[in-house]
Design an enzyme around this catalytic site. Structure first.
Site, PDB file in Angstrom:
ATOM      1  N   ASP A 193       4.615   8.481 -55.079  1.00  0.00           N
ATOM      2  CA  ASP A 193       4.569   6.989 -54.655  1.00  0.00           C
ATOM      3  C   ASP A 193       2.833   6.501 -55.048  1.00  0.00           C
ATOM      4  O   ASP A 193       2.117   7.276 -55.471  1.00  0.00           O
ATOM      5  CB  ASP A 193       4.505   6.852 -53.167  1.00  0.00           C
ATOM      6  CG  ASP A 193       3.803   7.824 -52.246  1.00  0.00           C
ATOM      7  OD1 ASP A 193       2.969   8.252 -52.879  1.00  0.00           O
ATOM      8  OD2 ASP A 193       4.372   7.703 -51.269  1.00  0.00           O
ATOM      9  N   GLU A 235      10.482   4.209 -45.488  1.00  0.00           N
ATOM     10  CA  GLU A 235      10.151   3.749 -43.974  1.00  0.00           C
ATOM     11  C   GLU A 235      11.455   3.941 -43.356  1.00  0.00           C
ATOM     12  O   GLU A 235      12.665   3.892 -43.816  1.00  0.00           O
ATOM     13  CB  GLU A 235       9.470   2.375 -43.997  1.00  0.00           C
ATOM     14  CG  GLU A 235       8.278   2.173 -44.482  1.00  0.00           C
ATOM     15  CD  GLU A 235       7.014   2.814 -43.628  1.00  0.00           C
ATOM     16  OE1 GLU A 235       7.350   3.920 -42.918  1.00  0.00           O
ATOM     17  OE2 GLU A 235       5.800   2.179 -43.869  1.00  0.00           O
ATOM     18  N   HIS A 268       8.441   8.914 -42.021  1.00  0.00           N
ATOM     19  CA  HIS A 268       8.862   8.401 -43.432  1.00  0.00           C
ATOM     20  C   HIS A 268       8.365   9.676 -44.294  1.00  0.00           C
ATOM     21  O   HIS A 268       7.485  10.637 -43.945  1.00  0.00           O
ATOM     22  CB  HIS A 268       8.125   7.206 -43.684  1.00  0.00           C
ATOM     23  CG  HIS A 268       6.435   7.269 -43.931  1.00  0.00           C
ATOM     24  ND1 HIS A 268       5.617   6.786 -43.266  1.00  0.00           N
ATOM     25  CD2 HIS A 268       5.794   8.113 -44.619  1.00  0.00           C
ATOM     26  CE1 HIS A 268       4.241   6.859 -43.432  1.00  0.00           C
ATOM     27  NE2 HIS A 268       4.314   7.757 -44.198  1.00  0.00           N
ATOM     28  N   ASN A 282       6.234   8.113 -38.082  1.00  0.00           N
ATOM     29  CA  ASN A 282       7.415   7.418 -37.860  1.00  0.00           C
ATOM     30  C   ASN A 282       8.687   8.222 -38.723  1.00  0.00           C
ATOM     31  O   ASN A 282       9.704   7.691 -38.601  1.00  0.00           O
ATOM     32  CB  ASN A 282       7.227   6.237 -38.066  1.00  0.00           C
ATOM     33  CG  ASN A 282       6.832   5.843 -39.699  1.00  0.00           C
ATOM     34  OD1 ASN A 282       7.130   6.754 -40.525  1.00  0.00           O
ATOM     35  ND2 ASN A 282       6.878   4.449 -40.164  1.00  0.00           N
TER      36      ASN A 282
END
Length: 234
Positions: free
Chosen positions: A62, A135, A130, A128
């Site tokens: 990313d 996400e 990810h 979370n």
């Protein structure tokens, strides 16, 4: 999914590097690379080794949208600083977060991945759940895409910036389907704040609400955790 418990991040980097050497001995040529604090000890092991990377290809997960590559918080800068300046690869691919046409850039990156299937993918995991910047709620079938970062991710990354307002709100991320196409995945997690995500990934339901849970469906995943990150596992 194989779980390896280590004393600390330093040992975790050594274990991940030993797994990389095994993969290279078996013919791996393309590495999928991650950024952030988690893989730093892995990169240190690589840099301090006598490994020649000049025949290898790297593909990064990313990149932030809108950060110049000379900004020290861009992932392009991070990779040069942590690895590429010391160990040049034959080819190193990152998404172009400054592309005028982000949708065209997404298609270009999918083509890069298609032409260079990933043999060995390094991952971290967000609090979370990810992976990459995929996400919660990201479809498992998603390939490379532009992501609106969640508030929790922006907050977690704000420690690297002068102000939370400086944290980019978007990123380009390799998709979950792209990650799952990797031949082998090594996921690293250190610290108590990752414990709940690790528990959900390893033993929870496979759900898009926790993106990393999809790794339960991959044939060759190794999870390297310290005791704090493993503290909620049975």
């Amino acid at each position: 999914m194989k779980i390896i418990r280590v004393q600390d991040q330093l040992e975790g980097g050594k274990v991940a590097f030993s797994l990389l050497k095994e993969s290279l001995a078996e013919g791996a040529t393309t590495l999928g690379l991650a950024t952030g604090s988690t893989p730093i000890t892995f990169y240190q092991e690589l840099v301090n080794s006598d490994l020649d990377c000049s025949a290898l290809t790297s593909i990064n997960l990313d990149e932030y949208v809108g950060l110049p590559v000379e900004n020290d918080q861009s992932y392009d800068y991070f990779m040069r600083d942590q690895l590429f300046n010391a160990k040049p690869f034959k080819e190193s691919f990152l998404p172009n977060g400054l592309a005028d046409d982000l949708e065209a850039e997404v298609k270009r990156y999918d083509q890069v991945i298609a032409e260079h299937p990933i043999d060995f993918q390094i991952l971290g995991i967000g609090r979370n759940g990810h992976i990459g910047f995929n996400e919660p709620g990201t479809p498992f079938a998603e390939k490379t895409h532009v992501v609106d970062l969640q508030a929790s991710t922006i907050e977690a990354n704000s420690r690297f910036f002068a102000s939370i307002d400086d944290v980019p709100k978007q990123a380009i991320s390799m998709g979950i389907a792209s990650i799952m196409a990797s031949k082998m995945i090594v996921l690293l997690a250190f610290g108590k704040e990752k414990a709940a995500a690790i528990k959900g990934m390893v033993s929870g339901p496979v759900t898009e609400a926790l993106p990393a849970s999809v790794l339960q469906q991959h044939d060759h995943v190794v999870v390297i955790v310290d005791e704090a990150a493993a503290s909620e596992l049975d």
